[in-house]
Design a protein around this motif. Sequence first.
Motif, PDB file in Angstrom:
ATOM      1  N   HIS A 142       0.821  -1.237  -0.064  1.00  0.00           N
ATOM      2  CA  HIS A 142      -0.232   0.150   0.115  1.00  0.00           C
ATOM      3  C   HIS A 142       0.897   1.245   0.016  1.00  0.00           C
ATOM      4  CE1 HIS A 142      -3.463  -2.681   0.965  1.00  0.00           C
ATOM      5  NE2 HIS A 142      -2.443  -3.341   1.769  1.00  0.00           N
ATOM      6  N   THR A 143       1.975   1.293  -0.846  1.00  0.00           N
ATOM      7  CA  THR A 143       2.870   2.452  -0.703  1.00  0.00           C
ATOM      8  C   THR A 143       2.907   2.925  -2.144  1.00  0.00           C
ATOM      9  OG1 THR A 143       4.506   1.049   0.717  1.00  0.00           O
ATOM     10  CG2 THR A 143       5.307   2.791  -0.764  1.00  0.00           C
ATOM     11  N   HIS A 144       2.863   4.316  -2.238  1.00  0.00           N
ATOM     12  CA  HIS A 144       2.718   5.142  -3.640  1.00  0.00           C
ATOM     13  C   HIS A 144       4.032   4.999  -4.223  1.00  0.00           C
ATOM     14  CE1 HIS A 144      -0.945   6.486  -1.848  1.00  0.00           C
ATOM     15  NE2 HIS A 144      -0.529   7.247  -1.006  1.00  0.00           N
ATOM     16  N   TYR A 145       4.163   4.862  -5.401  1.00  0.00           N
ATOM     17  CA  TYR A 145       5.204   4.564  -6.402  1.00  0.00           C
ATOM     18  C   TYR A 145       5.475   5.661  -7.313  1.00  0.00           C
ATOM     19  CZ  TYR A 145       8.186   2.451  -9.762  1.00  0.00           C
ATOM     20  OH  TYR A 145       9.211   2.191 -10.913  1.00  0.00           O
ATOM     21  N   LEU A 146       6.644   6.248  -7.558  1.00  0.00           N
ATOM     22  CA  LEU A 146       6.855   7.055  -8.705  1.00  0.00           C
ATOM     23  C   LEU A 146       8.125   6.676  -9.387  1.00  0.00           C
ATOM     24  CD1 LEU A 146       6.593  10.662  -6.906  1.00  0.00           C
ATOM     25  CD2 LEU A 146       4.766   9.259  -8.092  1.00  0.00           C
ATOM     26  N   ASP A 147       8.420   6.862 -10.848  1.00  0.00           N
ATOM     27  CA  ASP A 147       9.833   6.360 -11.302  1.00  0.00           C
ATOM     28  C   ASP A 147       9.978   7.515 -12.293  1.00  0.00           C
ATOM     29  OD1 ASP A 147       8.496   5.594 -13.712  1.00  0.00           O
ATOM     30  OD2 ASP A 147       8.358   3.701 -12.721  1.00  0.00           O
ATOM     31  N   ILE A 148      11.228   7.344 -13.116  1.00  0.00           N
ATOM     32  CA  ILE A 148      11.524   8.280 -14.017  1.00  0.00           C
ATOM     33  C   ILE A 148      11.741   7.382 -15.387  1.00  0.00           C
ATOM     34  CG2 ILE A 148      12.389  10.379 -12.707  1.00  0.00           C
ATOM     35  CD1 ILE A 148      15.180   8.895 -12.837  1.00  0.00           C
ATOM     36  N   THR A 149      11.122   6.250 -15.349  1.00  0.00           N
ATOM     37  CA  THR A 149      11.361   5.484 -16.713  1.00  0.00           C
ATOM     38  C   THR A 149      10.973   6.325 -18.067  1.00  0.00           C
ATOM     39  OG1 THR A 149      10.766   3.355 -17.707  1.00  0.00           O
ATOM     40  CG2 THR A 149       9.057   4.383 -16.640  1.00  0.00           C
ATOM     41  N   GLY A 150      11.286   5.736 -19.052  1.00  0.00           N
ATOM     42  CA  GLY A 150      10.905   6.213 -20.360  1.00  0.00           C
ATOM     43  C   GLY A 150      10.738   5.175 -21.373  1.00  0.00           C
ATOM     44  N   PHE A 198       9.569  18.737 -43.120  1.00  0.00           N
ATOM     45  CA  PHE A 198       9.725  20.398 -42.733  1.00  0.00           C
ATOM     46  C   PHE A 198       8.544  20.930 -42.121  1.00  0.00           C
ATOM     47  CE2 PHE A 198      10.309  24.819 -43.118  1.00  0.00           C
ATOM     48  CZ  PHE A 198      11.934  25.073 -42.615  1.00  0.00           C
ATOM     49  N   SER A 199       8.561  21.425 -40.929  1.00  0.00           N
ATOM     50  CA  SER A 199       7.282  22.022 -40.471  1.00  0.00           C
ATOM     51  C   SER A 199       7.281  23.422 -40.416  1.00  0.00           C
ATOM     52  CB  SER A 199       7.200  21.730 -38.876  1.00  0.00           C
ATOM     53  OG  SER A 199       6.152  22.199 -38.288  1.00  0.00           O
ATOM     54  N   LYS A 200       6.442  23.989 -41.215  1.00  0.00           N
ATOM     55  CA  LYS A 200       6.088  25.644 -41.108  1.00  0.00           C
ATOM     56  C   LYS A 200       5.746  26.175 -39.641  1.00  0.00           C
ATOM     57  CE  LYS A 200       5.160  25.795 -46.063  1.00  0.00           C
ATOM     58  NZ  LYS A 200       4.297  25.911 -47.181  1.00  0.00           N
ATOM     59  N   LEU A 201       5.358  25.312 -38.902  1.00  0.00           N
ATOM     60  CA  LEU A 201       4.928  25.576 -37.640  1.00  0.00           C
ATOM     61  C   LEU A 201       6.088  26.156 -36.765  1.00  0.00           C
ATOM     62  CD1 LEU A 201       2.221  22.806 -36.628  1.00  0.00           C
ATOM     63  CD2 LEU A 201       1.834  25.359 -37.124  1.00  0.00           C
ATOM     64  N   ILE A 202       7.125  25.465 -36.748  1.00  0.00           N
ATOM     65  CA  ILE A 202       8.418  25.767 -36.015  1.00  0.00           C
ATOM     66  C   ILE A 202       9.473  26.198 -36.723  1.00  0.00           C
ATOM     67  CG2 ILE A 202       7.761  24.384 -33.956  1.00  0.00           C
ATOM     68  CD1 ILE A 202       9.553  22.835 -36.370  1.00  0.00           C
ATOM     69  N   HIS A 203       9.465  26.163 -38.210  1.00  0.00           N
ATOM     70  CA  HIS A 203      10.381  26.274 -39.367  1.00  0.00           C
ATOM     71  C   HIS A 203      11.684  25.599 -38.790  1.00  0.00           C
ATOM     72  CE1 HIS A 203       8.012  29.786 -40.201  1.00  0.00           C
ATOM     73  NE2 HIS A 203       8.032  30.338 -38.909  1.00  0.00           N
ATOM     74  N   GLY A 204      11.422  24.297 -38.875  1.00  0.00           N
ATOM     75  CA  GLY A 204      12.439  23.449 -38.676  1.00  0.00           C
ATOM     76  C   GLY A 204      11.969  22.070 -39.085  1.00  0.00           C
ATOM     77  N   TRP A 205      13.025  21.064 -39.405  1.00  0.00           N
ATOM     78  CA  TRP A 205      12.768  19.800 -39.607  1.00  0.00           C
ATOM     79  C   TRP A 205      12.291  18.770 -38.207  1.00  0.00           C
ATOM     80  CZ3 TRP A 205      12.838  17.681 -44.275  1.00  0.00           C
ATOM     81  CH2 TRP A 205      13.381  18.335 -45.227  1.00  0.00           C
ATOM     82  N   ALA A 206      11.015  18.237 -38.569  1.00  0.00           N
ATOM     83  CA  ALA A 206      10.586  17.570 -37.532  1.00  0.00           C
ATOM     84  C   ALA A 206      10.604  16.144 -37.623  1.00  0.00           C
ATOM     85  CB  ALA A 206       8.959  17.701 -37.340  1.00  0.00           C
ATOM     86  N   ILE A 207      11.346  15.515 -36.725  1.00  0.00           N
ATOM     87  CA  ILE A 207      11.718  14.048 -36.940  1.00  0.00           C
ATOM     88  C   ILE A 207      10.682  13.035 -35.692  1.00  0.00           C
ATOM     89  CG2 ILE A 207      13.453  12.149 -36.559  1.00  0.00           C
ATOM     90  CD1 ILE A 207      15.640  14.377 -36.736  1.00  0.00           C
ATOM     91  N   PRO A 208       9.817  12.202 -36.198  1.00  0.00           N
ATOM     92  CA  PRO A 208       9.016  11.615 -35.131  1.00  0.00           C
ATOM     93  C   PRO A 208       9.929  10.713 -34.181  1.00  0.00           C
ATOM     94  CG  PRO A 208       8.386  11.038 -37.354  1.00  0.00           C
ATOM     95  CD  PRO A 208       9.420  11.945 -37.579  1.00  0.00           C
ATOM     96  N   MET A 209       9.491  11.093 -32.944  1.00  0.00           N
ATOM     97  CA  MET A 209      10.196  10.524 -31.798  1.00  0.00           C
ATOM     98  C   MET A 209       9.340   9.134 -31.289  1.00  0.00           C
ATOM     99  SD  MET A 209      10.942  13.622 -29.818  1.00  0.00           S
ATOM    100  CE  MET A 209      11.924  13.000 -28.702  1.00  0.00           C
ATOM    101  N   PRO A 210      10.120   8.034 -31.357  1.00  0.00           N
ATOM    102  CA  PRO A 210       9.595   6.718 -30.710  1.00  0.00           C
ATOM    103  C   PRO A 210       9.800   6.626 -29.398  1.00  0.00           C
ATOM    104  CG  PRO A 210      11.602   6.297 -31.854  1.00  0.00           C
ATOM    105  CD  PRO A 210      11.461   7.711 -31.877  1.00  0.00           C
ATOM    106  N   VAL A 211       9.197   7.534 -28.625  1.00  0.00           N
ATOM    107  CA  VAL A 211       9.551   7.530 -27.004  1.00  0.00           C
ATOM    108  C   VAL A 211       8.203   7.251 -26.316  1.00  0.00           C
ATOM    109  CG1 VAL A 211      11.419   9.302 -27.462  1.00  0.00           C
ATOM    110  CG2 VAL A 211       9.088  10.056 -27.211  1.00  0.00           C
ATOM    111  N   VAL A 212       8.320   7.167 -25.027  1.00  0.00           N
ATOM    112  CA  VAL A 212       7.127   6.900 -24.183  1.00  0.00           C
ATOM    113  C   VAL A 212       6.122   7.844 -23.892  1.00  0.00           C
ATOM    114  CG1 VAL A 212       7.908   7.803 -21.920  1.00  0.00           C
ATOM    115  CG2 VAL A 212       6.678   5.805 -22.004  1.00  0.00           C
ATOM    116  N   ASP A 213       6.465   9.150 -24.161  1.00  0.00           N
ATOM    117  CA  ASP A 213       5.407  10.501 -24.092  1.00  0.00           C
ATOM    118  C   ASP A 213       4.315  10.244 -24.826  1.00  0.00           C
ATOM    119  OD1 ASP A 213       7.819  11.372 -22.813  1.00  0.00           O
ATOM    120  OD2 ASP A 213       7.887  12.951 -24.288  1.00  0.00           O
ATOM    121  N   PRO A 214       3.950   9.727 -26.114  1.00  0.00           N
ATOM    122  CA  PRO A 214       2.746   9.530 -26.613  1.00  0.00           C
ATOM    123  C   PRO A 214       1.749   8.394 -25.971  1.00  0.00           C
ATOM    124  CG  PRO A 214       4.363   9.506 -28.460  1.00  0.00           C
ATOM    125  CD  PRO A 214       5.260   9.666 -27.125  1.00  0.00           C
TER     126      PRO A 214
END
Length: 365
Positions: free
Chosen positions: A90-98, A201-217
């Motif tokens: 019954h202990t709360h748990y946090l981590d920094i995994t990705g 190339f994204s006009k929204l940020i005026h740079g090249w956008a590389i898809p990120m296969p990370v945990v955030d999505p």
Amino acid sequence: TGFTGKLIAKYLAENGSQENIRWAIAGRDFEKLQTLQSNVVGLKPEIVVADIKNYESLSLMASSTHVLMNTVGPFNWYGYDVVKACVENHTHYLDITGEPLFVNKIYDLYKDKAQENQCTIVNCCGFDSIPAEFATWMTVRKMNANDPKTVQTFIRTNASFSGGTLTTAINALYEQSKGNTSGSRYKKHPNAPKHALKLHFSKLIHGWAIPMPVVDPHIVKRSAATLSDDYGPFAYGQYFVRSSFWKVLGTIFPIGMAALLVRFEWFRKRMYKKYHSGSGPTEEKRNSSKFEVKVIGISQNEKVETVFSGGDPGYNETAKMFSEAAFCIVEKSRNHQMEYGVLTPVQAFGLPLVERLRNKGIRIE
């Protein structure tokens, strides 16, 4: 006693008194723990000896505390029994995994049991995934919830990585090469627009956008499925930004080569030896590092931008985010405002964490 753990211990020692906490550092090496205890300045921690290979010691550790912060990765190697010990005690748990595989398995294994045992389990409480998830949530809350919307996250950073982070990345690529990418799938809103992830190339940020296969999505989409009143019909894409096409090639070529070579044991062993746990960027390098996470939400009638930025993302600011998240859990528990289960950072901490991070110098606008 790892690279990131020491930075987090330093932050807890310097900020723990004003939070009125008692705290301890845990690990398998008593001498390393003693050295860390003597080196931190401020509120001194107690010491708990616990070994990842000894479940009884993990259970004793979990039962001795209210909130457990886990920094021992790769989590897909070392994390499962720690979470199990927390849920059972019954202990709360946090981590920094990705690591998406670990995150999705923990959700599937413990989403019901954690609620039943009245504990809160929150993965990804560092640079993975607090900036992207919170900036996305704050963006959609400024938009009409009923309108179909596309949200894109663009990340810029000049930071370096620790040995532990690179070891985790190599392991994640290896698991992906074996097809171990299955995880929870979250129900999508029937009116959600489509968004194709691609290098462009994204006009929204005026740079090249590389898809990120990370945990955030994974985290963002779980929040969208759970907090549907906030997000509404919603599509998401996340990208790493480079200023030129040559820099794009310099980014994706090493990753592509690593994704190919991780299939071979000799390569993995060589990388694990080279990027050993405990190594990382110097204080001078960390102090010169910075990040910007820009989230842009677009619907037929609205465009909303949120910027989340600060210093060194993976270490200095992760120590801050992780520690303030733990302080949030303590504060919510004292005020009897806890929600239980396997939660995303937004579900677990909400706006109180935003205010805490702003007060500690992180820009969130």
